[in-house]
Design a protein around this motif. Sequence first.
Motif, PDB file in Angstrom:
ATOM      1  N   ARG A   1       0.878  -1.249   0.137  1.00 54.03           N
ATOM      2  CA  ARG A   1       0.183   0.191   0.042  1.00 54.03           C
ATOM      3  C   ARG A   1       0.937   1.319  -0.062  1.00 54.03           C
ATOM      4  NH1 ARG A   1      -4.356   2.293  -2.046  1.00 54.03           N
ATOM      5  NH2 ARG A   1      -5.406   3.500  -0.557  1.00 54.03           N
ATOM      6  N   TRP A   2       1.940   1.137   0.659  1.00 53.56           N
ATOM      7  CA  TRP A   2       2.808   2.239   0.929  1.00 53.56           C
ATOM      8  C   TRP A   2       3.483   2.564  -0.943  1.00 53.56           C
ATOM      9  CZ3 TRP A   2       8.330   2.836  -0.108  1.00 53.56           C
ATOM     10  CH2 TRP A   2       8.804   3.889   0.337  1.00 53.56           C
ATOM     11  N   LEU A   3       3.817   1.300  -1.351  1.00 53.49           N
ATOM     12  CA  LEU A   3       4.334   1.911  -2.860  1.00 53.49           C
ATOM     13  C   LEU A   3       3.071   2.468  -3.626  1.00 53.49           C
ATOM     14  CD1 LEU A   3       6.052  -1.589  -3.372  1.00 53.49           C
ATOM     15  CD2 LEU A   3       7.083   0.835  -3.256  1.00 53.49           C
ATOM     16  N   ALA A   4       1.848   1.744  -3.550  1.00 56.96           N
ATOM     17  CA  ALA A   4       0.675   2.174  -4.326  1.00 56.96           C
ATOM     18  C   ALA A   4       0.213   3.537  -4.092  1.00 56.96           C
ATOM     19  CB  ALA A   4      -0.306   1.084  -3.941  1.00 56.96           C
ATOM     20  N   LEU A   5       0.323   3.855  -2.933  1.00 58.16           N
ATOM     21  CA  LEU A   5      -0.032   5.417  -2.491  1.00 58.16           C
ATOM     22  C   LEU A   5       0.955   6.336  -3.220  1.00 58.16           C
ATOM     23  CD1 LEU A   5      -1.661   5.213   0.812  1.00 58.16           C
ATOM     24  CD2 LEU A   5      -2.849   5.815  -1.148  1.00 58.16           C
ATOM     25  N   GLY A   6       2.262   6.116  -2.819  1.00 57.50           N
ATOM     26  CA  GLY A   6       3.189   6.979  -3.618  1.00 57.50           C
ATOM     27  C   GLY A   6       3.118   7.056  -5.146  1.00 57.50           C
ATOM     28  N   GLN A   7       2.901   5.757  -5.756  1.00 63.19           N
ATOM     29  CA  GLN A   7       2.793   5.823  -7.292  1.00 63.19           C
ATOM     30  C   GLN A   7       1.448   6.608  -7.568  1.00 63.19           C
ATOM     31  OE1 GLN A   7       4.688   3.905  -9.493  1.00 63.19           O
ATOM     32  NE2 GLN A   7       3.900   5.357 -10.870  1.00 63.19           N
ATOM     33  N   MET A   8       0.393   6.582  -6.863  1.00 64.22           N
ATOM     34  CA  MET A   8      -0.996   7.383  -7.273  1.00 64.22           C
ATOM     35  C   MET A   8      -0.437   8.770  -7.151  1.00 64.22           C
ATOM     36  SD  MET A   8      -4.420   7.148  -5.221  1.00 64.22           S
ATOM     37  CE  MET A   8      -4.135   5.712  -4.906  1.00 64.22           C
TER      38      MET A   8
ATOM     39  N   ASP B   1       1.812   9.572 -10.311  1.00 68.11           N
ATOM     40  CA  ASP B   1       1.160   9.492 -11.540  1.00 68.11           C
ATOM     41  C   ASP B   1       0.400  10.854 -11.509  1.00 68.11           C
ATOM     42  OD1 ASP B   1       2.516   7.264 -12.163  1.00 68.11           O
ATOM     43  OD2 ASP B   1       0.696   6.047 -11.556  1.00 68.11           O
ATOM     44  N   TYR B   2      -0.423  11.386 -10.650  1.00 63.25           N
ATOM     45  CA  TYR B   2      -1.346  12.271 -10.701  1.00 63.25           C
ATOM     46  C   TYR B   2      -0.494  13.649 -10.911  1.00 63.25           C
ATOM     47  CZ  TYR B   2      -5.460  15.269  -9.867  1.00 63.25           C
ATOM     48  OH  TYR B   2      -6.450  16.049 -10.026  1.00 63.25           O
ATOM     49  N   LEU B   3       0.314  13.877 -10.599  1.00 63.60           N
ATOM     50  CA  LEU B   3       1.075  14.976 -10.555  1.00 63.60           C
ATOM     51  C   LEU B   3       1.820  15.023 -12.056  1.00 63.60           C
ATOM     52  CD1 LEU B   3       2.887  16.416  -7.306  1.00 63.60           C
ATOM     53  CD2 LEU B   3       0.711  17.185  -8.310  1.00 63.60           C
ATOM     54  N   VAL B   4       2.240  14.129 -12.536  1.00 61.83           N
ATOM     55  CA  VAL B   4       2.890  13.943 -13.824  1.00 61.83           C
ATOM     56  C   VAL B   4       1.886  14.224 -14.885  1.00 61.83           C
ATOM     57  CG1 VAL B   4       3.967  12.462 -15.483  1.00 61.83           C
ATOM     58  CG2 VAL B   4       4.986  12.704 -12.872  1.00 61.83           C
ATOM     59  N   GLU B   5       0.444  13.516 -14.635  1.00 66.02           N
ATOM     60  CA  GLU B   5      -0.564  13.773 -15.600  1.00 66.02           C
ATOM     61  C   GLU B   5      -0.893  15.311 -15.775  1.00 66.02           C
ATOM     62  OE1 GLU B   5      -3.553  11.014 -14.722  1.00 66.02           O
ATOM     63  OE2 GLU B   5      -1.979   9.304 -14.704  1.00 66.02           O
ATOM     64  N   HIS B   6      -0.667  15.913 -14.467  1.00 67.69           N
ATOM     65  CA  HIS B   6      -1.055  17.162 -14.303  1.00 67.69           C
ATOM     66  C   HIS B   6      -0.211  18.477 -14.471  1.00 67.69           C
ATOM     67  CE1 HIS B   6      -4.761  14.990 -13.259  1.00 67.69           C
ATOM     68  NE2 HIS B   6      -5.636  15.954 -13.254  1.00 67.69           N
TER      69      HIS B   6
ATOM     70  N   CYS C   1       6.716  15.626   3.829  1.00 63.04           N
ATOM     71  CA  CYS C   1       7.296  14.637   2.814  1.00 63.04           C
ATOM     72  C   CYS C   1       7.144  13.137   3.466  1.00 63.04           C
ATOM     73  CB  CYS C   1       8.595  14.943   2.252  1.00 63.04           C
ATOM     74  SG  CYS C   1       9.930  15.026   3.598  1.00 63.04           S
ATOM     75  N   GLY C   2       7.190  13.039   5.013  1.00 68.26           N
ATOM     76  CA  GLY C   2       7.181  11.770   5.463  1.00 68.26           C
ATOM     77  C   GLY C   2       8.634  11.093   5.306  1.00 68.26           C
ATOM     78  N   ASN C   3       8.193   9.610   5.118  1.00 70.05           N
ATOM     79  CA  ASN C   3       9.421   8.832   4.971  1.00 70.05           C
ATOM     80  C   ASN C   3       9.793   8.667   3.177  1.00 70.05           C
ATOM     81  OD1 ASN C   3       7.130   7.216   4.696  1.00 70.05           O
ATOM     82  ND2 ASN C   3       8.450   5.417   5.157  1.00 70.05           N
ATOM     83  N   LEU C   4       8.950   9.527   2.430  1.00 71.13           N
ATOM     84  CA  LEU C   4       9.338   9.665   0.851  1.00 71.13           C
ATOM     85  C   LEU C   4       8.539   8.582   0.504  1.00 71.13           C
ATOM     86  CD1 LEU C   4      13.174  10.478   0.559  1.00 71.13           C
ATOM     87  CD2 LEU C   4      11.226  12.141   0.716  1.00 71.13           C
ATOM     88  N   ARG C   5       7.223   8.312   0.748  1.00 67.73           N
ATOM     89  CA  ARG C   5       6.400   7.324   0.187  1.00 67.73           C
ATOM     90  C   ARG C   5       6.289   7.759  -1.286  1.00 67.73           C
ATOM     91  NH1 ARG C   5       0.519   6.984   2.844  1.00 67.73           N
ATOM     92  NH2 ARG C   5       0.385   9.238   2.364  1.00 67.73           N
ATOM     93  N   GLY C   6       5.938   9.162  -1.636  1.00 65.79           N
ATOM     94  CA  GLY C   6       5.992   9.580  -2.960  1.00 65.79           C
ATOM     95  C   GLY C   6       7.116  10.133  -3.383  1.00 65.79           C
TER      96      GLY C   6
ATOM     97  N   ARG D   1      -9.913   8.058  -8.214  1.00 64.16           N
ATOM     98  CA  ARG D   1      -8.751   7.516  -7.796  1.00 64.16           C
ATOM     99  C   ARG D   1      -9.173   6.553  -6.671  1.00 64.16           C
ATOM    100  NH1 ARG D   1      -3.868   9.176 -11.408  1.00 64.16           N
ATOM    101  NH2 ARG D   1      -5.006  10.413 -12.604  1.00 64.16           N
ATOM    102  N   PRO D   2      -8.309   5.506  -6.351  1.00 71.03           N
ATOM    103  CA  PRO D   2      -8.880   4.621  -5.159  1.00 71.03           C
ATOM    104  C   PRO D   2      -8.023   5.337  -3.713  1.00 71.03           C
ATOM    105  CG  PRO D   2      -7.037   3.577  -6.445  1.00 71.03           C
ATOM    106  CD  PRO D   2      -7.476   4.798  -7.131  1.00 71.03           C
ATOM    107  N   HIS D   3      -8.823   6.163  -3.474  1.00 72.93           N
ATOM    108  CA  HIS D   3      -8.020   7.125  -2.318  1.00 72.93           C
ATOM    109  C   HIS D   3      -9.220   7.591  -1.481  1.00 72.93           C
ATOM    110  CE1 HIS D   3      -5.603   9.974   0.243  1.00 72.93           C
ATOM    111  NE2 HIS D   3      -4.539   8.954   0.004  1.00 72.93           N
ATOM    112  N   GLY D   4      -9.443   7.547  -0.053  1.00 73.71           N
ATOM    113  CA  GLY D   4     -10.372   8.012   0.615  1.00 73.71           C
ATOM    114  C   GLY D   4     -10.141   9.855   0.618  1.00 73.71           C
ATOM    115  N   GLN D   5      -9.247  10.398   0.441  1.00 72.61           N
ATOM    116  CA  GLN D   5      -9.008  11.772   0.645  1.00 72.61           C
ATOM    117  C   GLN D   5      -9.616  12.238  -0.643  1.00 72.61           C
ATOM    118  OE1 GLN D   5      -5.632  13.028   2.251  1.00 72.61           O
ATOM    119  NE2 GLN D   5      -5.784  11.878   4.241  1.00 72.61           N
TER     120      GLN D   5
END
Length: 274
Positions: free
Chosen positions: A79-86, A89-94, A107-112, A250-254
């Motif tokens: 899930r850590w990897l998937a949320l970082g990828q999400m 992907d969104y910012l590159v697309e935008h 930035c946390g532990n650099l998930r994204g 996107r599959p994200h709750g926020q």
Amino acid sequence: MTQDAKSSKKLRRNRSALTHKVGYALTHPGRVAPYLRRATRDTWLRLKHPDHVSYYRAVMASDTRRNPEAAVGSQTHERWLALGQMQFDYLVEHGLRPGHRMLDIGCGNLRGGWRFIDYLDSGNYYGIDISPDILVAAKKTLVERGLQEKLPHLTITGDLTLDFLPGDHFDVVHAHSVFSHSPLEVIEECLANVGRVLTEKGFFDFTFDRTEGTEHQVLCEDFYYRAETLLALARKHGLHGSFMDDWEKRPHGQSKIRVSRSPVPDPDRSRPCG
């Protein structure tokens, strides 16, 4: 989570209400003991740290000791990897491009962040966080990914005035799962100051826990806001804002809002900025 799911009765739920807590406990009995342990810990930390930043820094220290990935909201490495990828992907697309300068708030532990560091030109990533513990974990992620040559900036901060950063500098500012843990005065502090560090064509994307009912918080850790409240706060500080409907798919709750010094383009017709 789809737009239909986010538009359901979940968006009108008040998680701080006693009726909700009782109903949730009855339907999820296995979560009662962990909730009580968290409530006890958080009460003790609030007594020791009355201001929110110090309190949440202590929360992050406690959570990071157990599991840095869980501390940023990912219960599994997948899930850590998937949320970082999400996020990436969104910012590159935008509009995010390698030559842009990016400020990653919380930035946390650099998930994204590790993906952004890898993608951006050397020295163009600036990550800030209130937690020294999670920044130590971020440096470990940096080493594990072999990204030292990209020269990212990782800095601790005690507030969101951004006063130590240069003006008119960042093409993209990003805050994922930061405002979902912030009282309104902290959010306003950020919105009052982010315009100074943004370039004229730059933008600031942030996620938040959305409600369509009463705004509320749980344990001074999870805050739920109406989109209209945050958009009005951005306007108060001279920013243009837009609710990002396409993020809802996107599959994200926020949910996500974009603000900028210049009018925000239609998300469906976004073009690279800068």
